[in-house]
Design a protein around this motif. Structure first.
Motif, PDB file in Angstrom:
ATOM      1  N   SER A  77       0.856  -1.181   0.000  1.00 54.74           N
ATOM      2  CA  SER A  77       0.000   0.000   0.000  1.00 54.74           C
ATOM      3  C   SER A  77       0.895   1.235   0.000  1.00 54.74           C
ATOM      4  CB  SER A  77      -0.893   0.007   1.241  1.00 54.74           C
ATOM      5  OG  SER A  77      -0.117   0.193   2.398  1.00 54.74           O
ATOM      6  N   LEU A  78       0.320   2.369  -0.369  1.00 54.89           N
ATOM      7  CA  LEU A  78       1.079   3.609  -0.368  1.00 54.89           C
ATOM      8  C   LEU A  78       1.560   3.948   1.042  1.00 54.89           C
ATOM      9  CD1 LEU A  78       2.145   6.091  -1.833  1.00 54.89           C
ATOM     10  CD2 LEU A  78      -0.086   7.161  -1.480  1.00 54.89           C
ATOM     11  N   GLN A  79       0.723   3.706   2.039  1.00 55.41           N
ATOM     12  CA  GLN A  79       1.100   3.995   3.427  1.00 55.41           C
ATOM     13  C   GLN A  79       2.279   3.128   3.867  1.00 55.41           C
ATOM     14  OE1 GLN A  79      -2.085   3.234   2.473  1.00 55.41           O
ATOM     15  NE2 GLN A  79      -2.979   5.290   2.558  1.00 55.41           N
ATOM     16  N   ALA A  80       2.298   1.883   3.419  1.00 56.46           N
ATOM     17  CA  ALA A  80       3.408   0.986   3.771  1.00 56.46           C
ATOM     18  C   ALA A  80       4.704   1.481   3.135  1.00 56.46           C
ATOM     19  CB  ALA A  80       3.105  -0.435   3.341  1.00 56.46           C
ATOM     20  N   VAL A  81       4.639   1.902   1.887  1.00 58.37           N
ATOM     21  CA  VAL A  81       5.829   2.413   1.206  1.00 58.37           C
ATOM     22  C   VAL A  81       6.322   3.686   1.890  1.00 58.37           C
ATOM     23  CG1 VAL A  81       6.702   3.389  -0.963  1.00 58.37           C
ATOM     24  CG2 VAL A  81       5.278   1.343  -1.003  1.00 58.37           C
ATOM     25  N   GLU A  82       5.402   4.553   2.272  1.00 55.26           N
ATOM     26  CA  GLU A  82       5.788   5.776   2.987  1.00 55.26           C
ATOM     27  C   GLU A  82       6.500   5.448   4.295  1.00 55.26           C
ATOM     28  OE1 GLU A  82       2.003   7.709   3.285  1.00 55.26           O
ATOM     29  OE2 GLU A  82       2.241   8.750   1.365  1.00 55.26           O
ATOM     30  N   ALA A  83       5.971   4.473   5.035  1.00 58.22           N
ATOM     31  CA  ALA A  83       6.582   4.074   6.309  1.00 58.22           C
ATOM     32  C   ALA A  83       7.962   3.452   6.085  1.00 58.22           C
ATOM     33  CB  ALA A  83       5.671   3.097   7.049  1.00 58.22           C
ATOM     34  N   LEU A  84       8.081   2.603   5.071  1.00 57.55           N
ATOM     35  CA  LEU A  84       9.364   1.973   4.779  1.00 57.55           C
ATOM     36  C   LEU A  84      10.410   3.001   4.367  1.00 57.55           C
ATOM     37  CD1 LEU A  84       7.998  -1.128   2.873  1.00 57.55           C
ATOM     38  CD2 LEU A  84       9.290  -1.191   5.006  1.00 57.55           C
ATOM     39  N   LEU A  85       9.996   3.991   3.577  1.00 60.79           N
ATOM     40  CA  LEU A  85      10.941   5.026   3.158  1.00 60.79           C
ATOM     41  C   LEU A  85      11.301   5.969   4.299  1.00 60.79           C
ATOM     42  CD1 LEU A  85       9.745   5.831  -0.446  1.00 60.79           C
ATOM     43  CD2 LEU A  85      11.881   4.763   0.259  1.00 60.79           C
ATOM     44  N   ALA A  86      10.365   6.194   5.211  1.00 66.15           N
ATOM     45  CA  ALA A  86      10.680   7.009   6.388  1.00 66.15           C
ATOM     46  C   ALA A  86      11.723   6.307   7.257  1.00 66.15           C
ATOM     47  CB  ALA A  86       9.414   7.288   7.189  1.00 66.15           C
ATOM     48  N   ALA A  87      11.644   4.983   7.328  1.00 64.42           N
ATOM     49  CA  ALA A  87      12.600   4.210   8.124  1.00 64.42           C
ATOM     50  C   ALA A  87      13.959   4.091   7.431  1.00 64.42           C
ATOM     51  CB  ALA A  87      12.035   2.819   8.399  1.00 64.42           C
ATOM     52  N   ASP A  88      13.964   4.040   6.088  1.00 60.62           N
ATOM     53  CA  ASP A  88      15.206   3.885   5.326  1.00 60.62           C
ATOM     54  C   ASP A  88      15.126   4.731   4.057  1.00 60.62           C
ATOM     55  OD1 ASP A  88      17.606   3.076   4.241  1.00 60.62           O
ATOM     56  OD2 ASP A  88      16.980   1.010   3.854  1.00 60.62           O
ATOM     57  N   PRO A  89      15.402   6.047   4.152  1.00 58.67           N
ATOM     58  CA  PRO A  89      15.249   6.938   2.998  1.00 58.67           C
ATOM     59  C   PRO A  89      16.163   6.609   1.816  1.00 58.67           C
ATOM     60  CG  PRO A  89      15.587   8.196   5.025  1.00 58.67           C
ATOM     61  CD  PRO A  89      15.789   6.756   5.353  1.00 58.67           C
ATOM     62  N   LYS A  90      17.280   5.936   2.054  1.00 59.95           N
ATOM     63  CA  LYS A  90      18.213   5.622   0.970  1.00 59.95           C
ATOM     64  C   LYS A  90      17.830   4.363   0.192  1.00 59.95           C
ATOM     65  CE  LYS A  90      22.063   7.823   3.324  1.00 59.95           C
ATOM     66  NZ  LYS A  90      23.404   7.659   3.875  1.00 59.95           N
ATOM     67  N   ALA A  91      16.767   3.706   0.578  1.00 61.85           N
ATOM     68  CA  ALA A  91      16.380   2.441  -0.047  1.00 61.85           C
ATOM     69  C   ALA A  91      16.054   2.589  -1.530  1.00 61.85           C
ATOM     70  CB  ALA A  91      15.185   1.829   0.682  1.00 61.85           C
ATOM     71  N   THR A  92      15.532   3.735  -1.928  1.00 60.72           N
ATOM     72  CA  THR A  92      15.152   3.910  -3.334  1.00 60.72           C
ATOM     73  C   THR A  92      16.355   3.981  -4.259  1.00 60.72           C
ATOM     74  OG1 THR A  92      15.041   6.296  -3.060  1.00 60.72           O
ATOM     75  CG2 THR A  92      12.983   5.074  -2.831  1.00 60.72           C
ATOM     76  N   SER A  93      17.506   4.308  -3.720  1.00 62.11           N
ATOM     77  CA  SER A  93      18.692   4.463  -4.568  1.00 62.11           C
ATOM     78  C   SER A  93      19.621   3.252  -4.532  1.00 62.11           C
ATOM     79  CB  SER A  93      19.464   5.723  -4.155  1.00 62.11           C
ATOM     80  OG  SER A  93      19.901   5.605  -2.824  1.00 62.11           O
ATOM     81  N   GLN A  94      19.198   2.169  -3.891  1.00 64.58           N
ATOM     82  CA  GLN A  94      20.041   0.972  -3.810  1.00 64.58           C
ATOM     83  C   GLN A  94      19.617  -0.042  -4.863  1.00 64.58           C
ATOM     84  OE1 GLN A  94      20.211  -0.636   0.116  1.00 64.58           O
ATOM     85  NE2 GLN A  94      20.918   1.270   1.020  1.00 64.58           N
ATOM     86  N   LEU A  95      20.606  -0.659  -5.477  1.00 59.47           N
ATOM     87  CA  LEU A  95      20.376  -1.697  -6.474  1.00 59.47           C
ATOM     88  C   LEU A  95      20.501  -3.070  -5.842  1.00 59.47           C
ATOM     89  CD1 LEU A  95      22.556  -0.251  -9.365  1.00 59.47           C
ATOM     90  CD2 LEU A  95      20.076  -0.453  -9.385  1.00 59.47           C
ATOM     91  N   ASN A  96      19.742  -4.030  -6.358  1.00 61.67           N
ATOM     92  CA  ASN A  96      19.937  -5.412  -5.928  1.00 61.67           C
ATOM     93  C   ASN A  96      20.943  -6.077  -6.869  1.00 61.67           C
ATOM     94  OD1 ASN A  96      18.455  -6.000  -8.238  1.00 61.67           O
ATOM     95  ND2 ASN A  96      16.709  -6.849  -7.158  1.00 61.67           N
ATOM     96  N   ILE A  97      21.178  -7.375  -6.726  1.00 62.46           N
ATOM     97  CA  ILE A  97      22.192  -8.044  -7.549  1.00 62.46           C
ATOM     98  C   ILE A  97      21.798  -8.129  -9.022  1.00 62.46           C
ATOM     99  CG2 ILE A  97      23.164  -9.374  -5.648  1.00 62.46           C
ATOM    100  CD1 ILE A  97      21.627 -11.793  -6.735  1.00 62.46           C
ATOM    101  N   MET A  98      20.537  -7.879  -9.304  1.00 56.16           N
ATOM    102  CA  MET A  98      20.076  -7.883 -10.701  1.00 56.16           C
ATOM    103  C   MET A  98      20.013  -6.459 -11.265  1.00 56.16           C
ATOM    104  SD  MET A  98      17.155 -10.805 -10.326  1.00 56.16           S
ATOM    105  CE  MET A  98      16.777 -10.824 -12.063  1.00 56.16           C
ATOM    106  N   ASN A  99      20.669  -5.522 -10.584  1.00 54.41           N
ATOM    107  CA  ASN A  99      20.692  -4.111 -10.970  1.00 54.41           C
ATOM    108  C   ASN A  99      19.298  -3.515 -11.088  1.00 54.41           C
ATOM    109  OD1 ASN A  99      23.482  -3.805 -11.006  1.00 54.41           O
ATOM    110  ND2 ASN A  99      23.626  -4.613 -13.081  1.00 54.41           N
TER     111      ASN A  99
END
Length: 118
Positions: A77-99
């Motif tokens: 949900s949008l609220q879940a994404v907002e909460a996750l980004l509030a907890a870890d703001p740098k998460a959107t700029s991290q790549l996984n092993i599949m780039n």
């Protein structure tokens, strides 16, 4: 909290409290509970919600380096994404092993347009 029932007989049923595993709640798409755990742990600096585990192998940290990567697989949900980004703001700029960024995973698993635009 979740409860685990240990039943030796119907008369002697006991309930033992155990903490909810964040990755299991995400997999079950229980977004309100995910938000509560993140909010609770945000206030308590010595607890890491991702470190809690039920003992099952819930997700691969190589494939999903952040909890946002993992949650994007399950149409958050949008609220879940907002909460996750509030907890870890740098998460959107991290790549996984599949780039892949979390955005790529969200699009692949048909997240709502609100989540993708956020």
């Amino acid at each position: 909290m979740k409860y685990l029932s240990l039943v030796s007989s119907r008369k002697n049923a006991k309930r033992i409290a155990r903490p909810a595993c964040l990755t299991c709640l995400i997999k079950q798409q229980k977004w309100r509970k995910v938000i509560k755990i993140i909010a609770f742990n945000k206030n308590e600096s010595n607890h890491n919600p991702i470190a809690r585990s039920c003992g099952n192998i819930c997700c691969s940290l190589k494939l999903h380096p952040t909890i946002l990567h993992y949650s994007c697989k399950f149409q958050p949900s949008l609220q879940a994404v907002e909460a996750l980004l509030a907890a870890d703001p740098k998460a959107t700029s991290q790549l996984n092993i599949m780039n892949q960024y979390p955005l790529h995973i969200a699009c692949k698993h048909r997240a709502t347009s609100e989540v993708i635009e956020y």
